[in-house]
Design a protein around this motif. Structure first.
Motif, PDB file in Angstrom:
ATOM      1  N   GLU A 209      -2.360 -14.378  -0.175  1.00  0.00           N
ATOM      2  CA  GLU A 209      -3.670 -13.545  -0.121  1.00  0.00           C
ATOM      3  C   GLU A 209      -4.032 -13.393   1.698  1.00  0.00           C
ATOM      4  O   GLU A 209      -4.564 -12.471   1.998  1.00  0.00           O
ATOM      5  CB  GLU A 209      -5.010 -14.371  -0.901  1.00  0.00           C
ATOM      6  CG  GLU A 209      -4.883 -13.922  -2.239  1.00  0.00           C
ATOM      7  CD  GLU A 209      -3.781 -15.032  -2.898  1.00  0.00           C
ATOM      8  OE1 GLU A 209      -3.061 -15.918  -2.169  1.00  0.00           O
ATOM      9  OE2 GLU A 209      -3.241 -14.465  -4.194  1.00  0.00           O
TER      10      GLU A 209
ATOM     11  N   THR B 114      -5.540  -6.894  -7.828  1.00  0.00           N
ATOM     12  CA  THR B 114      -5.065  -7.300  -6.410  1.00  0.00           C
ATOM     13  C   THR B 114      -3.631  -7.942  -6.601  1.00  0.00           C
ATOM     14  O   THR B 114      -2.765  -7.467  -5.645  1.00  0.00           O
ATOM     15  CB  THR B 114      -6.049  -8.184  -5.908  1.00  0.00           C
ATOM     16  OG1 THR B 114      -7.477  -7.865  -5.939  1.00  0.00           O
ATOM     17  CG2 THR B 114      -5.737  -8.611  -4.320  1.00  0.00           C
TER      18      THR B 114
ATOM     19  N   TRP C 174      -9.280 -11.860  -4.192  1.00  0.00           N
ATOM     20  CA  TRP C 174      -8.131 -11.491  -4.410  1.00  0.00           C
ATOM     21  C   TRP C 174      -7.287 -12.321  -5.068  1.00  0.00           C
ATOM     22  O   TRP C 174      -6.682 -12.010  -5.789  1.00  0.00           O
ATOM     23  CB  TRP C 174      -7.637 -11.248  -2.829  1.00  0.00           C
ATOM     24  CG  TRP C 174      -8.187 -10.394  -2.023  1.00  0.00           C
ATOM     25  CD1 TRP C 174      -8.751  -9.173  -2.379  1.00  0.00           C
ATOM     26  CD2 TRP C 174      -8.161 -10.251  -0.515  1.00  0.00           C
ATOM     27  NE1 TRP C 174      -9.410  -8.313  -1.290  1.00  0.00           N
ATOM     28  CE2 TRP C 174      -8.842  -9.097  -0.097  1.00  0.00           C
ATOM     29  CE3 TRP C 174      -7.735 -11.249   0.237  1.00  0.00           C
ATOM     30  CZ2 TRP C 174      -9.194  -8.851   1.248  1.00  0.00           C
ATOM     31  CZ3 TRP C 174      -7.948 -10.801   1.765  1.00  0.00           C
ATOM     32  CH2 TRP C 174      -8.595  -9.773   2.079  1.00  0.00           C
TER      33      TRP C 174
END
Ligand code: ACM
Length: 317
Positions: free
Chosen positions: A107, A95, A89
């Protein structure tokens, strides 16, 4: 399900997310962050490949859950949540773009967002989400129930935050852990847990107030079979420790191990009669040994240091 229900057993299914998903990614690469074709992972451990943050991925999993709900009448439905690395991520521009769209700063909260989406879906269907204690690293929907596996830190934190808890601390009730210091234990994993250690399991942490303690729904023993090469080996690891778990959870709080041991001796004949190949008190039989396979043994100090590091992001407020 009918077979279980006739025996007063509720099967609680788990669909693991957003990590431990390599088998799903092997079948559906579009669910992953990289989109690369990966293979089913036959090894023990934590894998870097995790789910992406697309709406279509959420829909995929809510569809899977709908099928699960049709099959399993259980109120609780597991969505996993453990051991999800965030490196993909962090490194993935798409993302990061999604995080901006969704107003997610860190994250760590990507997992929270994903779990909440599944929680909304389950709650609308009249069910309750059940996840491993890593889900406490972010905000949780109030109905979510936490399985405290990295010791009891998650149980304490979750109950203090008003979440229901199932206590399954690895240092008491992980039945894949080795049963003695003997090098002959088959593929020894982590710390030794004897029948007596398991019998001492207390699912309600003493640091909780009576009101907080009401959140402890009960306990559970976990067994993972990566290091077990046959159902017979599962018998060896599970029994007779599972008998001790049953009594720790269903028996009175005041328990006497010597008295239990005398009754366990009688009970072993019943296990013999039904063909359960439990561990005898004098250690493994020749077929139960795995000479020369070192496994992953750890000392209590090593395990405690490792777990302390893992749970440092769990807070009680
Ligand atoms: C777990 O043992 N990873 C829940």
């Amino acid at each position: 399900m009918a077979y279980a229900a006739e025996r007063f057993i509720t099967v609680v299914p788990e669909i693991e997310t957003p990590g431990h998903v390599q088998a799903a990614l092997a079948a559906y690469p579009e669910l992953g962050v990289t989109g690369e074709q990966v293979q089913v992972w036959p090894r023990w451990g934590i894998n870097k490949n995790v789910l992406n943050t697309e709406e279509s991925t959420v829909t995929f999993f809510t569809n899977v859950l709908d099928e699960v709900l049709d099959l399993f009448p259980s109120t609780f439905i597991g969505v996993g949540g453990d051991e999800c690395p965030r490196d993909q991520w962090v490194a993935d521009p798409r993302t990061q773009e999604r995080m901006e769209e969704l107003d997610i700063a860190h994250e760590a909260d990507v997992q929270t967002w994903f779990t909440r989406r599944l929680d909304d879906h389950l709650t609308k269907a009249g069910r309750r989400l059940f996840g491993w204690d890593e889900i406490l690293e972010g905000d949780l929907a109030p109905g979510a129930t936490v399985a405290s596996w990295r010791g009891m830190a998650g149980a304490v934190a979750a109950a203090k935050r008003g979440h229901d808890v199932v206590a399954c601390p690895d240092d008491r009730v992980y039945l894949d852990y080795r049963q003695s210091e003997s090098l002959e234990e088959p593929i020894p994993v982590s710390i030794p847990l004897t029948v007596e250690d398991v019998y001492a399991f207390e699912p309600v942490p003493s640091e909780l107030s009576p009101e907080e303690a009401k959140h402890i729904l009960g306990g559970q023993a976990n067994i993972w079979t990566e290091h077990m090469d046959s159902p017979r080996t599962v018998d060896y690891l599970a029994f007779p420790r599972l008998c001790a778990v049953a009594e720790a959870l269903w028996g009175p709080a005041e328990r006497d191990f010597a008295e239990f041991s005398a009754r366990l001796d009688q009970h072993l004949s019943r296990l013999d009669a039904v063909g359960v190949e439990y561990r005898h008190a004098d250690g493994p039989k020749p077929w139960q040994k795995r000479p020369g396979i070192p496994g992953r043994p750890a000392s209590r100090e090593e395990r405690a240091a490792h777990i302390a590091e893992l749970v440092e992001n769990i807070t009680a407020s």
